[in-house]
Motif scaffolding. Sequence first.
Motif, PDB file in Angstrom:
ATOM      1  N   ILE A 167     -69.585   8.146  -0.392  1.00 50.33           N
ATOM      2  CA  ILE A 167     -68.797   7.560   1.385  1.00 50.33           C
ATOM      3  C   ILE A 167     -68.242   8.866   1.085  1.00 50.33           C
ATOM      4  O   ILE A 167     -67.726   9.399   2.474  1.00 50.33           O
ATOM      5  N   VAL A 168     -67.951  10.362  -0.173  1.00 53.63           N
ATOM      6  CA  VAL A 168     -66.816  11.333   0.539  1.00 53.63           C
ATOM      7  C   VAL A 168     -67.902  11.777   1.401  1.00 53.63           C
ATOM      8  O   VAL A 168     -67.616  13.145   2.356  1.00 53.63           O
ATOM      9  N   GLU A 169     -69.368  12.076   1.158  1.00 54.20           N
ATOM     10  CA  GLU A 169     -70.323  13.153   1.627  1.00 54.20           C
ATOM     11  C   GLU A 169     -70.575  12.049   3.631  1.00 54.20           C
ATOM     12  O   GLU A 169     -70.727  13.377   3.944  1.00 54.20           O
ATOM     13  N   GLU A 170     -70.051  10.959   3.669  1.00 53.54           N
ATOM     14  CA  GLU A 170     -70.317  10.581   5.060  1.00 53.54           C
ATOM     15  C   GLU A 170     -69.374  11.305   5.753  1.00 53.54           C
ATOM     16  O   GLU A 170     -69.175  11.514   6.704  1.00 53.54           O
ATOM     17  N   LYS A 195     -68.858  15.039   6.177  1.00 53.50           N
ATOM     18  CA  LYS A 195     -70.846  14.987   7.200  1.00 53.50           C
ATOM     19  C   LYS A 195     -70.145  14.648   8.191  1.00 53.50           C
ATOM     20  O   LYS A 195     -70.402  15.374   9.727  1.00 53.50           O
ATOM     21  N   THR A 196     -70.138  13.314   8.293  1.00 48.45           N
ATOM     22  CA  THR A 196     -69.902  13.172  10.172  1.00 48.45           C
ATOM     23  C   THR A 196     -68.349  13.246  10.365  1.00 48.45           C
ATOM     24  O   THR A 196     -68.029  12.993  11.718  1.00 48.45           O
ATOM     25  N   HIS A 197     -67.380  12.787   9.450  1.00 48.05           N
ATOM     26  CA  HIS A 197     -65.676  12.234  10.393  1.00 48.05           C
ATOM     27  C   HIS A 197     -64.822  13.717   9.778  1.00 48.05           C
ATOM     28  O   HIS A 197     -64.049  13.602   9.253  1.00 48.05           O
ATOM     29  N   ASP A 198     -65.842  14.922   9.367  1.00 44.38           N
ATOM     30  CA  ASP A 198     -65.249  15.957   8.975  1.00 44.38           C
ATOM     31  C   ASP A 198     -63.524  16.179   9.804  1.00 44.38           C
ATOM     32  O   ASP A 198     -62.185  16.772   8.765  1.00 44.38           O
ATOM     33  N   VAL A 199     -63.713  16.686  10.613  1.00 45.67           N
ATOM     34  CA  VAL A 199     -62.599  17.313  11.569  1.00 45.67           C
ATOM     35  C   VAL A 199     -61.025  15.446  11.539  1.00 45.67           C
ATOM     36  O   VAL A 199     -60.357  16.070  11.509  1.00 45.67           O
ATOM     37  N   ALA A 200     -61.916  14.697  11.231  1.00 47.23           N
ATOM     38  CA  ALA A 200     -60.938  13.165  11.027  1.00 47.23           C
ATOM     39  C   ALA A 200     -60.426  13.119   9.824  1.00 47.23           C
ATOM     40  O   ALA A 200     -58.612  13.292  10.240  1.00 47.23           O
ATOM     41  N   PHE A 201     -60.540  13.821   9.265  1.00 43.85           N
ATOM     42  CA  PHE A 201     -60.475  13.818   6.856  1.00 43.85           C
ATOM     43  C   PHE A 201     -60.066  15.777   7.229  1.00 43.85           C
ATOM     44  O   PHE A 201     -59.672  15.794   6.173  1.00 43.85           O
TER      45      PHE A 201
END
Length: 287
Positions: free
Chosen positions: A98-101, A104-110
């Motif tokens: 989940i951390v990898e996702e 990679k996918t939601h890096d700006v949001a987090f």
Amino acid sequence: MALALSVLEKLQHQPNSTLSTICFIIITILCVLIKFTRSNKKINNLPPSPPKLPLIGNLHQLGTLPHQSLKALSDKYDPLLLLQLGQTQALVVSSADIVEEIVKTHDVAFSNRANTKAAKIFFYQCKEIGFAPYGEEWRKKRKLCVNELLNTNRVKSFQPIRKNEVSMMINSLHEACAKGSSFETSDDGRKSIAEVVRKIQFSKLGVGDLFPSLDWVDVLTGFMSRIKIIYAELDAFLEEVIEEHKRKKKNCDDNNKDFVDVLLQLQERDMPEFELTKDIMKALLLV
């Protein structure tokens, strides 16, 4: 809800009495709770959350070792947990996949981190790249660290310094163990940065971090005073390090430069990206 409102209207028209007042208060509280519950149900796709208590939420489930408590909660409920810590919410992720996702996918949001009171003070109002808000200035500072401080050639050039520092630390630990004392000060008698860092690591969250409406409590309990004392020690250490490098700059060749020397050079270069002030320099050194 409509039934509760009609009861309230009837109670308001009755003569004042203790019983009617108590009933009025109870029904008002029930109306608020019903409205709150219904509004929460409209929020979909939220991660699971352990049972909460009023006001404090899940704070009672965090023991003296929070990382172990979070691990136990994740094992019991889900690797993706939503916790209510006072008046703030925290998303706990205990799965590598989940951390990898996320990165990679939601890096700006987090990409943003919670700016606690301690982080704002210790990291110079979050002017480094660990707690700084995501944006153009953050990207420029990250680029600076990657290109100027952490590139392959620069890291290799620091190898003799790392080797020398590790050797000095091992020798100091050996001497301390032989004398039965603790490793607290450096050879020249100055307070060790390790002592200050240890104080920072064990700095707890303030009441205001969990309950923003009770921010004033941290002043009364002395929490802010303790944080500022630790910050003064940290700032004095970094100030001394920077001034020491300035004094030795003339006798420093390229093979013996460290992060501080590189930052001082960049400061003299007057970079167009952002102003490399002394506070920003100290903040970047903490990274």
